[in-house]
Design an enzyme around this catalytic site. Structure first.
Site, mmCIF file in Angstrom:
data_model
loop_
_atom_site.group_PDB
_atom_site.id
_atom_site.type_symbol
_atom_site.label_atom_id
_atom_site.label_comp_id
_atom_site.label_asym_id
_atom_site.label_seq_id
_atom_site.Cartn_x
_atom_site.Cartn_y
_atom_site.Cartn_z
ATOM 1 C CD GLU A 45 -1.340 -5.712 5.822
ATOM 2 O OE1 GLU A 45 -2.065 -4.745 6.114
ATOM 3 O OE2 GLU A 45 -1.021 -5.990 4.646
ATOM 4 C CG HIS A 63 -3.741 -3.557 3.198
ATOM 5 N ND1 HIS A 63 -2.856 -2.991 4.097
ATOM 6 C CD2 HIS A 63 -4.239 -2.534 2.468
ATOM 7 C CE1 HIS A 63 -2.841 -1.685 3.922
ATOM 8 N NE2 HIS A 63 -3.666 -1.377 2.939
ATOM 9 C CB CYS A 122 -0.996 -0.028 1.153
ATOM 10 S SG CYS A 122 -2.411 1.076 0.892
#
Length: 253
Positions: free
Chosen positions: A219, A217, A108
């Site tokens: 994660e 994203h 990001c």
């Protein structure tokens, strides 16, 4: 050891440095590395010591944006959250890390930082571009976990690192960004695009080590997304290879 880029924030009136839990957890549990939060201290950081000590870096996402002055754009009329301390830390550091062979995973804001480092520019409000999807996170009243639900497809370029990790040329990803690539930086290879043509992933073409930047994203999806898990696992393997090189060099010094 993997450095995790942090934001400069205020906590109870005190200047502080912060990284969200998802990045640290993904690095520890999937990449199998020790995450170390890298403070946004600008040139107070000793880059040589850092390069000699780490095996990878994660350039994290953030509510803040890269200062438009960093890529030659005027300041926007609408309010924009900036983090100039992070800019002053990460933007000069990244070329040295890549040149030293340190694996880099950009997510990001980190994706946007890498594009700026290589001379690219950013569109301040992707959702206002003609024909563009709305890549923002949507309704803030939803539980935070729902912000990271899959929201659009990406087409992955055949033969790229990301295609190997995805096992094909199609994936569905989450999307929580206002800004995006306007002009690609020099020496960057597109790895994936959204249906509206927006670049969603790229790598550094000339870098022999792992370099991957994604606009979504992973994660936050390591438990239920095979691609998210594969990205951090591959990054961890690259960091272990870097560790072996670093330790051999230290032993012969």
């Amino acid at each position: 050891m993997v450095a995790i880029a942090s934001d400069r924030i205020e906590r109870h009136g005190h200047p502080s440095h912060a990284a969200t839990h998802g990045y640290l957890r993904a690095v520890a549990q999937v990449a199998g590395a020790l995450p170390l939060v890298l403070p946004a201290l600008g040139d107070a950081l000793d880059a040589d010591t850092l390069i000699a000590s780490i095996d990878g870096i994660v350039l994290t996402g953030s509510p803040s944006n890269v200062d438009p002055a960093r890529y030659g754009a005027p300041q926007p009329h609408a309010p924009m959250l900036l983090d100039r301390d992070r800019d002053a830390t990460i933007l000069p550091l990244v070329p040295r890390l890549i040149g030293a062979g340190v694996p880099v995973l950009g997510i990001c804001r980190g994706f946007q930082e890498l594009n700026v480092v290589f001379g690219g520019t950013l569109a301040a409000a992707v959702h206002e571009l003609p024909g563009a999807l709305d890549h923002r996170e949507g309704d803030h009243a939803r539980p935070i976990e729902r912000w990271y639900d899959d929201s659009h497809d990406v087409h992955i370029v055949p033969g790229t690192r990301l295609a190997a990790l995805a096992g094909g040329t199609h994936a569905v990803v989450n999307s929580l960004h206002h800004q995006g690539v306007e002009r690609m930086g020099r020496g960057l290879r597109v790895e994936a695009r959204a249906p509206d043509g927006l670049v969603e992933a790229f790598s550094v073409e000339a870098a022999p080590q792992f370099t991957l930047a994604v606009q979504w994203h992973p994660e936050m999806r390591i438990d239920d997304s095979p691609l998210a898990h594969a990205i951090f696992a591959a990054f961890g393997e690259a960091c272990r290879a870097r560790q072996q090189q670093r330790l051999r060099a230290s032993a012969h010094a």
